[in-house]
Design an enzyme around this catalytic site. Structure first.
Site, mmCIF file in Angstrom:
data_model
loop_
_atom_site.group_PDB
_atom_site.id
_atom_site.type_symbol
_atom_site.label_atom_id
_atom_site.label_comp_id
_atom_site.label_asym_id
_atom_site.label_seq_id
_atom_site.Cartn_x
_atom_site.Cartn_y
_atom_site.Cartn_z
ATOM 1 C CD1 TRP A 207 26.771 -30.650 23.923
ATOM 2 C CD2 TRP A 207 25.253 -31.057 22.326
ATOM 3 N NE1 TRP A 207 27.284 -30.214 22.721
ATOM 4 C CE2 TRP A 207 26.375 -30.454 21.734
ATOM 5 C CE3 TRP A 207 24.166 -31.393 21.521
ATOM 6 C CZ2 TRP A 207 26.451 -30.181 20.362
ATOM 7 C CZ3 TRP A 207 24.228 -31.130 20.154
ATOM 8 C CH2 TRP A 207 25.358 -30.533 19.593
ATOM 9 C CG ASP B 18 25.806 -37.001 25.437
ATOM 10 O OD1 ASP B 18 26.824 -37.528 24.929
ATOM 11 O OD2 ASP B 18 25.273 -35.963 24.975
ATOM 12 C CE LYS C 65 31.813 -33.154 20.169
ATOM 13 N NZ LYS C 65 30.396 -33.189 20.516
HETATM 14 C C1 LIG Z 1 29.138 -32.973 20.286
HETATM 15 C C2 LIG Z 1 28.149 -33.418 21.281
HETATM 16 C C3 LIG Z 1 26.878 -33.903 20.924
HETATM 17 C C4 LIG Z 1 26.378 -33.888 19.497
HETATM 18 O O1 LIG Z 1 26.698 -35.027 18.858
HETATM 19 P P1 LIG Z 1 26.235 -35.357 17.363
HETATM 20 O O2 LIG Z 1 27.095 -36.540 17.085
HETATM 21 O O3 LIG Z 1 26.548 -34.169 16.510
HETATM 22 O O4 LIG Z 1 24.788 -35.667 17.386
HETATM 23 C C5 LIG Z 1 26.053 -34.373 21.924
HETATM 24 N N1 LIG Z 1 26.437 -34.367 23.216
HETATM 25 C C6 LIG Z 1 27.642 -33.905 23.594
HETATM 26 C C7 LIG Z 1 28.017 -33.926 25.029
HETATM 27 C C8 LIG Z 1 28.533 -33.418 22.635
HETATM 28 O O5 LIG Z 1 29.733 -32.953 23.023
#
Ligand SMILES: *Cc1c(COP(=O)(O)O)cnc(C)c1O
Length: 361
Positions: free
Chosen positions: A102, A172, A196
């Site tokens: 990511w 993020d 999540k």
């Molecule tokens: C799941 C995830 C993403 C992807 O997110 P989307 O909502 O599908 O764009 C990005 N960064 C991390 C750390 C993730 O766990």
């Protein structure tokens, strides 16, 4: 009704009381004679819900009015692009710390927008740990420094965030937002897809320092500016109303648990149940992440062979434990332990792990 033990990596398990509340309110939201799905986002009921969700995030993170909370669709993936579009001018360099796929994606988007620098990376070790602070080499005057707080695929998590001085720190936090306490005032911007830890797919929570927001680009398309969402309280255009509603229910549930500190205690117990099962297996289960970088949210481990891993996943499924397949870049097993996963689920899994090893070890 029979609900499985859900270890999905995302979208992921939601607390049962949240689902029951959504079900109960679905036909008639607070005496309005309609569901939240059918209601105008300009109604005072929705505006109140939206404002309450913002306030709850602020209260749970312990931040004041020097921050704004925004709700933007498009997932964390849109944020990969929005961050550099808003905050990476042509004359500047943005620093990225690469700790997983990511982070690489975020870096890749920034590279399309402007100049970038890799301040540290553990890519050559298949991201099995977070870099040492001593290995972080910032560029001269970075426009910002970007990190990924929890690396969902590899099962690593920053234990202590890097000190970047006065440079804006961006994170993020899609896979660990509101799962443990931290000092949010160290960050200029935090973003997290809610699917999540704090809700369903469809919306991303953004926490942004007002003084940084004031420096955002004003030459990019309106819908891509953070200022557009800030000026309109995230109601510039039709927002993903149901996703914001579900997030609000999860935030209320976190409050009911006793807030982030209480959730953290439960999350640590849950992770300990699973990691202890790995450790007492004497190597039958072996972790991907280095112990000092281990994530409380995603436990990743391998078995002695791929055949045994397949068998583990299929027998677990037969025992009502789902979502355990590791990401293809790591293989093996990944147990996602987000806020909505119960301790009972972890105990059931640990017992299953012991039994599986006894039969196949
Ligand atoms: C799941 C995830 C993403 C992807 O997110 P989307 O909502 O599908 O764009 C990005 N960064 C991390 C750390 C993730 O766990």
């Amino acid at each position: 009704m029979s609900r499985v033990y859900n270890f999905n990596p995302g979208p992921a398990a939601l607390p049962l009381p949240v689902l029951e509340r959504a079900q109960q309110e679905l036909l008639d939201y607070q005496g309005q004679g309609m569901s939240i799905l059918e209601m105008s986002h300009r109604s005072k009921e929705y505006e109140a819900l939206n404002a309450r969700a913002e306030e709850r995030i602020k209260a749970l993170l312990g931040i004041d009015d020097s921050y704004r909370v925004l709700f933007i669709p498009g997932g964390a993936s849109l944020q990969f692009a929005m961050v550099p579009m808003n905050f990476l001018p042509a004359s500047a360099v943005a620093d990225y710390i690469l700790t997983g796929a990511w982070a690489e994606k975020a870096f890749g988007e920034a590279k399309k927008i402007g100049q970038v620098h890799i301040a540290a990376s553990t890519q050559t070790e298949n991201y099995h740990r977070i870099p040492d602070t001593s290995a972080i080499k910032l560029s001269d005057r970075p426009a910002y420094v970007h990190i990924t707080s929890n690396n969902t695929i590899y099962g690593t998590q920053w234990q202590q965030y890097p000190d970047v001085g006065d440079y804006p720190l961006v994170a993020d936090m899609s896979s660990d937002i509101l799962s443990r306490p931290f000092d949010a005032s160290k960050f200029a911007l935090i973003y997290a897809g809610t699917q999540k830890n704090i809700g369903s797919a469809g919306v991303t929570a953004i926490i942004i320092r007002q003084s940084w927001l004031d420096q955002a680009s004003t030459v990019i398309p309106t819908i891509l500016r953070y200022t557009t969402f800030a000026k309109n309280n995230s109601l510039y255009n039709t927002p993903p109303t149901f996703s914001v509603y579900l997030m609000s229910l999860v935030l209320e549930w976190i409050e009911d648990q006793g807030g982030v500190a209480a959730i953290d205690r439960i999350n640590r117990q849950k992770a300990a149940v699973v990691y202890t099962a790995v450790e007492r297996s004497g190597g039958f289960y072996h972790g991907h992440a280095q112990p000092e970088s281990r994530s409380l949210m995603n436990a990743t481990f391998r078995l002695p062979s791929e055949d045994l891993e397949k068998q583990f996943i299929s027998e677990a499924k037969a025992a009502s434990m789902v979502g355990l397949g590791g990401h293809r870049s790591v293989g093996g097993i990944r147990v996602s332990l987000y806020n909505g996963v119960s301790r009972e689920a972890c105990e059931a899994l640990a017992a299953f792990m012991d039994e599986f090893m006894r039969k196949n070890g």
